[in-house]
Design an enzyme around this catalytic site. Structure first.
Site, short mmCIF file in Angstrom:
data_model
loop_
_atom_site.label_atom_id
_atom_site.label_comp_id
_atom_site.label_asym_id
_atom_site.label_seq_id
_atom_site.Cartn_x
_atom_site.Cartn_y
_atom_site.Cartn_z
N SER A 156 0.46 29.45 31.34
CA SER A 156 -0.40 28.03 31.81
C SER A 156 -1.20 28.01 32.67
CB SER A 156 0.12 26.44 31.20
OG SER A 156 1.19 26.56 32.33
N HIS A 206 -2.69 29.16 24.44
CA HIS A 206 -1.52 28.33 25.46
C HIS A 206 -1.43 27.15 24.28
CE1 HIS A 206 -1.99 25.50 28.55
NE2 HIS A 206 -0.59 25.92 28.63
N GLU A 225 -5.35 26.74 23.29
CA GLU A 225 -6.34 27.24 23.59
C GLU A 225 -5.82 28.95 23.78
OE1 GLU A 225 -7.30 24.88 27.70
OE2 GLU A 225 -4.67 25.62 27.87
N ASN A 242 -4.79 22.13 31.49
CA ASN A 242 -4.78 20.89 32.49
C ASN A 242 -5.28 21.09 33.21
OD1 ASN A 242 -2.08 20.82 31.72
ND2 ASN A 242 -1.21 24.23 31.22
N1 3HC Z 1 10.13 19.06 19.12
C1 3HC Z 1 9.24 18.99 17.09
N2 3HC Z 1 8.80 17.67 17.00
C2 3HC Z 1 8.87 16.53 17.74
C3 3HC Z 1 9.05 16.40 19.14
C4 3HC Z 1 10.01 18.03 19.04
N3 3HC Z 1 9.89 18.67 20.96
N4 3HC Z 1 9.05 15.91 19.49
C5 3HC Z 1 8.27 14.70 19.28
N5 3HC Z 1 8.02 15.53 17.89
C6 3HC Z 1 8.25 14.94 17.19
C7 3HC Z 1 8.79 13.87 15.74
O1 3HC Z 1 9.87 14.20 15.23
C8 3HC Z 1 8.22 12.37 15.28
O2 3HC Z 1 7.75 13.16 13.86
P1 3HC Z 1 7.75 12.16 12.57
O3 3HC Z 1 5.72 11.38 12.86
O4 3HC Z 1 7.08 13.66 11.83
O5 3HC Z 1 8.70 11.55 12.33
C9 3HC Z 1 6.44 12.92 16.18
O6 3HC Z 1 7.38 13.61 16.67
C10 3HC Z 1 6.77 11.27 16.68
O7 3HC Z 1 7.15 11.33 18.18
P2 3HC Z 1 8.08 10.06 18.03
O8 3HC Z 1 7.83 8.96 17.17
O9 3HC Z 1 9.67 10.21 18.85
O10 3HC Z 1 7.70 9.88 19.47
P3 3HC Z 1 6.43 9.44 19.69
O11 3HC Z 1 5.45 8.52 19.04
O12 3HC Z 1 6.18 9.21 20.66
O13 3HC Z 1 5.57 10.94 20.52
C11 3HC Z 1 5.03 12.47 21.70
C12 3HC Z 1 5.78 11.61 21.45
C13 3HC Z 1 4.58 13.62 20.73
C14 3HC Z 1 4.95 13.65 22.80
C15 3HC Z 1 3.07 12.08 22.52
O14 3HC Z 1 3.90 10.89 23.11
C16 3HC Z 1 2.44 12.53 23.22
O15 3HC Z 1 1.91 13.58 21.75
N6 3HC Z 1 2.41 12.45 24.34
C17 3HC Z 1 1.84 13.58 25.16
C18 3HC Z 1 1.93 14.68 25.41
C19 3HC Z 1 1.11 15.38 25.98
O16 3HC Z 1 0.44 14.98 27.01
N7 3HC Z 1 2.18 17.02 26.08
C20 3HC Z 1 0.58 17.93 27.03
C21 3HC Z 1 1.73 18.21 28.04
S1 3HC Z 1 0.68 19.53 28.63
C22 3HC Z 1 1.44 21.16 28.79
O17 3HC Z 1 2.28 21.30 27.73
C23 3HC Z 1 0.41 21.88 28.77
C24 3HC Z 1 1.68 22.89 30.01
O18 3HC Z 1 0.93 24.42 30.44
C25 3HC Z 1 1.78 21.82 31.09
#
Ligand code: 3HC
Length: 455
Positions: free
Chosen positions: A124, A145, A157, A195
């Site tokens: 990343s 990515h 990405e 990012n």
């Molecule tokens: N693995 C598998 N499935 C997962 C999971 C995981 N770690 N976390 C959540 N899920 C699934 C759940 O099982 C649920 O599935 P379902 O709807 O089929 O039952 C679904 O995802 C939604 O989960 P929750 O209901 O528990 O929680 P939310 O609806 O609050 O969603 C989230 C959680 C998906 C994390 C959401 O809050 C989100 O999209 N947040 C933003 C995250 C973000 O911005 N990520 C990018 C970060 S930057 C990056 O990664 C790049 C790096 O280089 C830094």
């Protein structure tokens, strides 16, 4: 598959931390045979544990049958031996962000996999070109990515370097599409698309928090309720890992010298103190303790409408400004001047909560809390578009598919109106004198022409 793509049936994943384990799950779910490698048998077994737990949760939620889970797990071989990757058509590494480690792994893979195999990195923050240049066949090195949580977020990405073969890019892009992901193909620039925008936004949020003008809960509410994002910025930092966020800030700052991207002092201190977010149990929030719901007691004022309530609560050095409601509720900014007393603020907070409006208490500053988070982020997206690095569609896809935004930043500008965004940025730039807040010339053009970015 289109022509000019390579057959990808067996894949390897190296490094089974949060991201690596998630990537294994993505491939296995897509029906591919996966060889999952980590440095020791114990780490490889820990990786198996992550996959069992994640798929187990899906079984509990009725999203997967036990038979499907068993079949999925049966497609994955966990090992501590890189040589088990000999038959892989594609290997994705997701080891810690150290160029020396990645280069060593890619160098070793040169002697293990076939000449046709594609070598991908989930980096990343590091330069793909530098990783590729250290290998025997740099034309087969590409970035893949993923975003955390990889099984949920659709963005991949696909990073090309000036050395990458076209058919390598096409193969990886097509594979991502077949797996139900949304690939965005871009060149090798610090932070890529998502990012570069997201981490700069998070760094700004941390700097706002550092001022002490707003609590962590209110700052997060401004992102979640005020902008409609899935998580507030500090909660998201804790999910990503503060060490990762700091690393990406450093890379962005070194590449751009944009002070907005520089690692905030508080972030550096938290990393030095070992508070890395969820993975260590403590970050901006403490995951071992009951969260503070940010709702101090106070006398509740009621009114027939929320608008009337906002007017009733304003006075004594406090004004209450309402935002439009969105999917995550409605936000009100409780603007505190030096003349305000705490009892007035507590009453405003309690009354708004009772009326199911989320209060955010902040100082009397241009942009308040919500726009101070949002508008510079939108401006950064326009600057990226203006630089020619990515299209408006790709920028919006990156943020919706990679970070769960309900709408991409350029769509948000169209919905708010470029002229309103411009006016807000100008007020903030005038108040702070920060060069990074100066509106992009492209934003000025769109506001003048009344022309949308999308549409
Ligand atoms: N693995 C598998 N499935 C997962 C999971 C995981 N770690 N976390 C959540 N899920 C699934 C759940 O099982 C649920 O599935 P379902 O709807 O089929 O039952 C679904 O995802 C939604 O989960 P929750 O209901 O528990 O929680 P939310 O609806 O609050 O969603 C989230 C959680 C998906 C994390 C959401 O809050 C989100 O999209 N947040 C933003 C995250 C973000 O911005 N990520 C990018 C970060 S930057 C990056 O990664 C790049 C790096 O280089 C830094």
């Amino acid at each position: 598959m289109t022509e000019n793509t390579r057959t990808i049936e067996q894949v390897g994943v190296i490094g089974l931390g949060t991201m690596g384990a998630g990537i294994v799950e993505v491939f296995a779910k897509a029906g591919l045979a996966v060889v999952a490698v980590d440095g020791t048998t114990e780490l490889a077994e820990r990786g198996r544990g992550f996959l069992e737990k994640s798929t187990g949760k899906q079984v509990q939620r009725g999203r997967m049958t036990e038979a499907d889970q068993a079949e999925l797990l049966g497609r994955v071989t966990f090992t501590a031996e890189l040589r088990d990757l000999a038959a892989a058509d594609l290997v994705v590494e997701a080891v810690p962000e150290r160029l020396d480690i990645k280069r060593e792994i890619f160098g070793t893979l040169d002697g293990i996999v076939s000449d046709q195999a594609i070598l991908a990195s989930n980096t990343s923050s590091l330069s793909l070109t530098e990783i590729a240049a250290g290998t025997k066949h740099p034309h087969r090195v590409v970035g893949m990515h993923f975003f955390n949580p990889a099984p949920v977020l659709k963005l991949v990405e696909v990073i090309t370097t000036i050395l990458t073969d076209d058919d390598v890019v096409t193969s990886v892009r097509d594979l991502a599409t077949q797996m139900g992901k949304k690939p965005v193909v871009v060149g090798d620039r610090a932070g890529f698309v998502a990012n570069a925008l997201l981490i700069t936004y998070l760094a700004r949020a941390i700097r706002t928090y550092e001022t002490g003008h707003v609590t962590r809960e209110d700052l997060d509410a401004a992102g979640r309720v005020g902008i409609g994002l899935p998580m507030g910025p500090l909660t998201l930092c804790d999910l990503i890992g503060l060490d990762v966020a700091k690393e990406v800030c450093g890379v962005l700052y070194n590449a751009t010298h944009d002070p907005s991207a520089a690692p905030p002092a508080l972030l550096e201190q938290m990393v030095a103190a070992g508070r890395l977010g969820r993975k260590t149990g403590q970050g901006f929030y403490d995951y071992g303790e009951q969260a503070d719901d940010g709702s101090p007691a106070g006398d509740v004022v009621t009114a027939d409408s929320v608008e009337a309530l906002a007017t009733a609560l304003s006075g004594d050095g406090v004004t209450v400004e309402l935002h439009q409601g969105g999917d995550n509720g409605r936000l009100a900014e409780v603007v505190r001047t030096a003349a305000a007393d705490q009892a007035t603020i507590d009453r405003a907070r309690a009354s708004l909560l009772a009326a199911e409006v989320t209060p955010v208490v902040g100082r009397d500053r241009a942009g308040r809390v919500r726009d101070a988070l949002l508008l510079p982020h939108l401006n950064d997206a326009v600057k990226m578009l203006d630089s020619g690095y990515a299209s408006a569609e790709d920028i919006d896809t990156a943020m919706t598919a990679g970070c769960g935004y309900p709408r991409g930043p350029l769509q948000i500008i169209d919905d708010l109106g470029a002229d309103r965004v411009l006016e807000g940025l100008r007020a903030m730039a005038a108040e702070t004198g920060e060069p990074a807040l100066h509106p992009s010339p492209l934003l000025v053009e769109h506001a003048a022409a009344g022309r949308p970015f999308r549409g």
